[in-house]
Design an enzyme around this catalytic site. Structure first.
Site, mmCIF file in Angstrom:
data_model
loop_
_atom_site.group_PDB
_atom_site.id
_atom_site.type_symbol
_atom_site.label_atom_id
_atom_site.label_comp_id
_atom_site.label_asym_id
_atom_site.label_seq_id
_atom_site.Cartn_x
_atom_site.Cartn_y
_atom_site.Cartn_z
ATOM 1 N N GLY A 171 -3.195 -8.482 8.891
ATOM 2 C CA GLY A 171 -4.260 -7.352 8.063
ATOM 3 C C GLY A 171 -5.055 -6.935 9.080
ATOM 4 O O GLY A 171 -5.442 -7.358 10.067
ATOM 5 N N GLU B 248 4.268 -10.654 0.424
ATOM 6 C CA GLU B 248 2.698 -10.406 0.040
ATOM 7 C C GLU B 248 2.584 -10.214 -0.741
ATOM 8 O O GLU B 248 2.174 -9.382 -1.297
ATOM 9 C CB GLU B 248 2.124 -9.247 1.077
ATOM 10 C CG GLU B 248 2.537 -8.988 2.764
ATOM 11 C CD GLU B 248 1.647 -8.109 3.821
ATOM 12 O OE1 GLU B 248 1.041 -8.641 4.094
ATOM 13 O OE2 GLU B 248 2.187 -7.303 3.314
ATOM 14 N N GLU C 92 0.624 -1.037 0.216
ATOM 15 C CA GLU C 92 0.243 0.002 -0.216
ATOM 16 C C GLU C 92 1.122 1.189 0.448
ATOM 17 O O GLU C 92 0.666 2.222 -0.540
ATOM 18 C CB GLU C 92 -0.778 0.296 1.175
ATOM 19 C CG GLU C 92 -1.798 -0.890 0.980
ATOM 20 C CD GLU C 92 -2.541 -1.580 2.418
ATOM 21 O OE1 GLU C 92 -2.160 -1.357 3.178
ATOM 22 O OE2 GLU C 92 -3.401 -2.534 2.060
HETATM 23 C C1 PEP Z 1 -1.736 -6.326 5.414
HETATM 24 O O1 PEP Z 1 -2.184 -5.937 5.205
HETATM 25 O O2 PEP Z 1 -0.757 -6.929 5.661
HETATM 26 C C2 PEP Z 1 -2.362 -7.981 4.886
HETATM 27 C C3 PEP Z 1 -1.891 -9.385 4.986
HETATM 28 O O3 PEP Z 1 -3.887 -7.971 4.814
HETATM 29 P P1 PEP Z 1 -4.495 -8.365 5.423
HETATM 30 O O4 PEP Z 1 -4.459 -9.523 6.301
HETATM 31 O O5 PEP Z 1 -6.438 -7.403 5.553
HETATM 32 O O6 PEP Z 1 -4.792 -9.133 3.874
#
Ligand code: PEP
Length: 258
Positions: A236, A171, A104
């Protein structure tokens, strides 16, 4: 599926609250602190709240197993940088961790691998442990480029002299906040590719933890934690509620071994 060398890396489960949370939500930190007093000592736990809550979250978690972290830091010292926060300020607020290079930030703020490496260095210099995020887009995965992308990101984002204490979070961009996850085989393959890239010219790289992040929930955490090469998770949405995050922590094999 847990590999032998992975047993020597201390698993870490970290929560990323992103831009969510008000002072009223500190009750979740207190509840999580209470729920994890008996968590196995070989599990490390972290929460990265928004910076507005950091100092209060440190206080709310005092005496608990949970270390607090920032979600980003500016590389450099104090100065005329309106709106920015540097690593020394996070330390002053009581942080011990700092997420850098979250997708992000990479996507929304144009951060490059070089920016991320500079932030990781700044975090380390201030005494924080960086959690360096990498991950491919859906287009890159569909084009068969996931391994090449994360290997390039490791080369550019993880400083060559990074000690084994730094943490990498894999990720996949398309798995964040979507409810989608790669297959367990894809997670294993990508973690293996990341480990190969980490080993390239880096001493002690086998000690660097690689977390999986992207739609980890109480319902899928156990199977993800068992994937070879997964040293924990960056969570997250499911870290916002103590009950969900505690359920994820309880799903780790280290908790089941007790
Ligand atoms: C994050 O923001 O690092 C993340 C993994 O979000 P989520 O678990 O909501 O997918």
């Amino acid at each position: 599926m847990t590999g032998k060398d992975q047993m020597s890396r201390r698993p870490l489960i970290a929560g990323n609250w992103k831009m969510f949370g008000r002072r009223a939500d500190l009750s979740e930190i207190r509840a999580l602190s209470a729920a994890t007093t008996d968590a196995p000592s070989d599990l490390e736990l972290a929460i990265c709240p928004p910076v507005t809550l950091l100092a209060a979250a440190v206080e709310a978690a005092a005496g608990s197993r949970i270390g607090m972290g920032g979600q980003d830091c500016r590389a450099g010292g104090d100065g005329a940088f309106t709106g920015d926060v540097n690593a020394a300020m996070l330390v002053d607020a009581g942080a011990v961790w700092c997420i850098v290079g979250h997708s992000e930030r990479r996507q929304g703020h144009g951060e490059t691998d070089a920016d991320v490496a500079a932030k990781a260095k700044a975090a380390m210099a201030a005494g924080l442990t960086p959690i360096i995020c990498i991950g491919e887009t859906l287009e890159e995965r569909q084009a068969g480029q996931a391994a090449a992308v994360v290997q390039r990101q490791i080369a550019g984002s993880v400083p060559a002299d990074a000690p084994s204490t730094v943490v990498v979070a894999y990720e996949p961009v398309w798995a964040i906040g979507t409810g989608l996850t790669p297959t367990l085989g894809e997670i294993a393959d990508t973690h293996a590719a990341i480990r190969v890239a980490l080993a390239d010219g880096r001493q002690g790289a086998e000690g660097i933890r690689i977390l999986y992040g992207g739609s980890v929930k109480p319902g899928n955490a156990a199977e993800i934690f068992r994937v070879n090469g997964v040293d924990g998770a960056l969570v997250g949405g499911a870290s916002l509620k103590a009950a969900d995050f505690a359920a994820i922590i309880a799903a780790h094999p280290a908790a089941a071994r007790r």
